[in-house]
Design a protein around this motif. Structure first.
Motif, short mmCIF file in Angstrom:
data_model
loop_
_atom_site.label_atom_id
_atom_site.label_comp_id
_atom_site.label_asym_id
_atom_site.label_seq_id
_atom_site.Cartn_x
_atom_site.Cartn_y
_atom_site.Cartn_z
N LEU A 1 13.28 40.20 17.72
CA LEU A 1 13.57 39.14 18.68
C LEU A 1 14.02 39.67 20.04
N ASN A 2 14.45 40.93 20.11
CA ASN A 2 15.03 41.46 21.34
C ASN A 2 14.42 42.81 21.68
N SER A 3 14.56 43.22 22.94
CA SER A 3 13.97 44.48 23.39
C SER A 3 14.85 45.13 24.44
N THR A 4 15.10 46.42 24.28
CA THR A 4 15.99 47.24 25.13
C THR A 4 17.41 46.69 25.06
N TYR B 1 28.70 58.11 20.90
CA TYR B 1 27.37 57.63 20.51
C TYR B 1 27.10 56.30 21.20
N MET B 2 25.84 56.13 21.61
CA MET B 2 25.39 54.87 22.19
C MET B 2 24.18 54.41 21.40
N MET B 3 24.26 53.23 20.82
CA MET B 3 23.18 52.70 19.97
C MET B 3 22.61 51.43 20.58
N ARG B 4 21.30 51.43 20.77
CA ARG B 4 20.58 50.23 21.22
C ARG B 4 19.79 49.71 20.03
N MET B 5 20.13 48.51 19.58
CA MET B 5 19.60 47.99 18.33
C MET B 5 19.03 46.58 18.51
N PRO B 6 18.08 46.17 17.65
CA PRO B 6 17.49 44.84 17.80
C PRO B 6 18.45 43.72 17.43
N ASP B 7 19.37 43.98 16.52
CA ASP B 7 20.27 42.92 16.10
C ASP B 7 21.58 43.52 15.60
N LEU B 8 22.54 42.66 15.33
CA LEU B 8 23.87 43.12 14.94
C LEU B 8 23.87 43.72 13.54
N LEU C 1 5.05 41.95 27.10
CA LEU C 1 6.17 42.62 26.43
C LEU C 1 6.04 42.55 24.92
N ARG C 2 5.55 41.45 24.40
CA ARG C 2 5.46 41.25 22.95
C ARG C 2 4.34 42.06 22.30
N ARG C 3 3.40 42.56 23.09
CA ARG C 3 2.25 43.28 22.52
C ARG C 3 2.68 44.48 21.69
N ASP C 4 3.74 45.16 22.10
CA ASP C 4 4.17 46.38 21.43
C ASP C 4 5.35 46.16 20.48
N THR D 1 12.29 37.02 25.07
CA THR D 1 12.73 38.32 24.54
C THR D 1 13.77 38.94 25.47
N HIS D 2 15.01 38.64 25.18
CA HIS D 2 16.11 39.21 25.97
C HIS D 2 16.56 40.54 25.35
N CYS D 3 17.47 41.20 26.04
CA CYS D 3 17.95 42.50 25.56
C CYS D 3 18.72 42.34 24.25
N GLY D 4 18.79 43.43 23.51
CA GLY D 4 19.37 43.40 22.18
C GLY D 4 20.83 43.79 22.13
N ALA D 5 21.29 44.09 20.92
CA ALA D 5 22.68 44.48 20.70
C ALA D 5 22.88 45.93 21.13
#
Length: 526
Positions: free
Chosen positions: A397-400, A282-289, A388-391, A191-195
């Motif tokens: 697939l990605n986190s932060t 704006y700054m957006m942290r998202m799981p995918d593109l 990390l995957r518990r929550d 689980t690497h960082c996201g988009a």
């Protein structure tokens, strides 16, 4: 894995230059320069690298505060590392056990939070130790080291990636101070960082007379006429509408966020003149593109309507578009082996005394063991992954987010975390933000992290240099995950289709007759 002679030499080298690493960390901490305006920090790195035999390209990829350095000891593998050195506005804190800004400034100026001061110097220490070991033991190959400004807005790495600065590396090593459990003294696994997408919306009211056009005759007294609300109103409508609709836009789990910052506003000089210019980032942290693209379309619609309602036009300017991260288990195991060999950081009694002093200054009872237990423990990457995957929902697939992810599409990469100082809290108590910032600047408390990270980086780089089997396995995994490497069938190309956003009014230090000051007057109150 057994420790090689080159690795042992690197560890001794880091111990020998530990006082230098401490002084260098304090230097970058005191600069406290923020995104796209890290002039002193970038200059310091360039001069220091040249003094140690590196060739340095300043202003790499069109970014004035970026650089790209390299050194070679003959034909062989190539390994990359990097420094970050941007601070955060509004977090100016001295390396002190009480809340106080750095000398000559106040709390609204820039300051290191993560801290990137320790991140960059830890990486530099690992780089110099690797070079020293390669020279001493005849290890051939090339070291690359990039200077990455504006990480807090995910700025430089998508641009460097698009320009090819990470291509051809046999391995890239990405270190960060720990910022959340369980990612402490461990390596990311799957689980690497996201988009991350970031943009600036600029509202311009340069034809306010058109907003009040009608078929009727003009009103002779123009001050009594209908007039355009102007750019400030557009910005506020954009801000409020986007915030109000955020719950309809984001999932309710997964840790994804949208945050905003107002960069400029106003320009009107009288109450009967509409504001001509206003900008919001704006700054957006998202799981995918896909989700990032949906959120961007949402913001675009809001901007268009806000502009139309207020007599403005609008422009959207990209700050960053970064890809989600790509795992590499071979690289993760290389770094984990190095972390097992080096061990977790150790904080001595001097560091604990500083921590107790902070607790006492906050009115708390000083603790015998003031630091959290996790700082001196190692966490197996697979165990950290499971926690990390518990929550997280199974589909996520990605986190932060962090822009190191762009590097992972150009070279086999490992992302690891070394403990930074963090205090135990009494039940129900939360430390104020300045405490972590101060602990990142006090030499006794931050130096153990810097030295440990430097050793893990050097051990990992030398392992890649000396172990052809590990290099091949990492490359094979990279080829498999990308469907053939850079340009492969499963490869995600760079998203950067914009110039470096260096011309906006980013917060910065200025020199006036009052001396060095923040971009708005923030001298300490007399």
């Amino acid at each position: 894995m057994p420790i090689s002679a080159a690795q042992r030499h690197a560890a001794k080298h880091i111990d020998a230059i530990r006082s230098d690493l401490s002084a260098w960390t304090a230097t970058i901490f005191d600069f406290g320069e923020t995104a796209w305006r890290e002039y002193q920090s970038a200059d310091w790195y360039a001069k220091t690298l040249r003094s140690h035999g590196f060739t340095v390209e300043e202003g790499s990829a069109g970014m004035p505060t970026a650089f790209a350095a390299h050194w070679t000891n003959g034909p062989g593998p190539s390994v990359g590392m990097y420094a970050e050195y941007d601070a955060v506005p509004g977090n100016c804190q001295a390396a002190s056990t009480c809340k106080e800004p750095r000398a000559g400034l106040n709390e609204h100026a820039g300051g290191h939070t993560d801290p990137h001061s320790g991140l960059g110097v830890g990486a530099l220490g690992g780089l110099l130790a690797t070079k020293a070991a390669m020279e001493r033991h005849g290890v051939t190959g090339t070291l690359r080291f990039t200077g990455e400004p504006a990480e807090k807005v995910r700025g430089s790495k998508p641009i460097h990636a698009a320009k090819g600065y990470y291509d051809g590396l046999d391995g890239m090593l990405s270190f960060h101070p720990f910022y959340m459990l369980p990612m402490c003294n461990t390596v990311r696994w799957d689980t690497h960082c996201g988009a991350a997408y970031s943009m600036i919306y600029r509202f311009i009211c340069d034809q306010p007379e058109d907003w009040g056009k009608s078929d009727g005759a003009p009103i002779p007294q123009s001050h009594s006429a209908i007039r355009a609300p102007g750019a400030n109103d557009a910005l506020m409508m954009m801000y409020m509408s986007s915030k109000a609709l955020r719950d309809s836009m984001l999932p309710h789990q997964g840790g994804w966020s949208i945050s905003e910052a107002i960069l400029t506003a106003g320009q009107a000089t009288a109450d009967n003149l509409p504001a001509g210019l206003a900008e919001i980032q704006y700054m957006m942290r998202m799981p995918d593109l896909a989700m990032a693209e949906q959120a961007t379309a949402f913001l675009d619609r809001n901007a268009a309507h806000a502009a139309q309602m207020s007599g403005c036009s609008y422009e959207r300017h990209w700050v960053c578009k970064s890809r989600p991260g790509l795992a590499n288990h071979v690289m993760a195991n290389v770094v984990w082996d190095s972390l097992l060999a080096v061990g977790a950081p150790v904080w001595d009694e001097e560091a604990k005394a500083k921590a107790r002093e902070i607790q006492s200054n906050l009115g708390l009872d000083p603790m015998t063991e003031p630091f959290i237990d996790e700082m001196t423990a190692l966490v197996d990457p697979k165990e950290a992954e499971a926690i990390l995957r518990r929550d997280l929902p199974p589909s996520q697939l990605n986190s932060t987010s962090d822009d190191y992810t762009d590097m992972s599409w150009h070279a086999p990469l490992a992302r690891f975390y070394i403990a930074r100082p963090a205090l135990k809290a009494p039940s129900g108590y939360r430390y104020p933000g300045w405490v972590m910032n101060a602990l990142g600047g006090i030499p006794a408390t931050i130096d153990p992290m810097v030295a440990t990270a430097a050793k893990v980086l050097a051990f990992s780089a030398l392992r890649l240099m000396e172990d052809a089997k590990a290099r091949k396995a990492a490359r094979d995994e990279f080829e498999t995950r990308t469907g053939g490497g850079v340009g492969g069938s499963k490869w995600t190309p760079p998203l950067c289709d914009y110039d470096p956003p260096i011309h906006f009014r980013w917060p910065e230090y200025v020199t006036t007759q009052r001396g060095r000051d923040w971009w708005i007057p923030t001298q300490p109150n007399s």
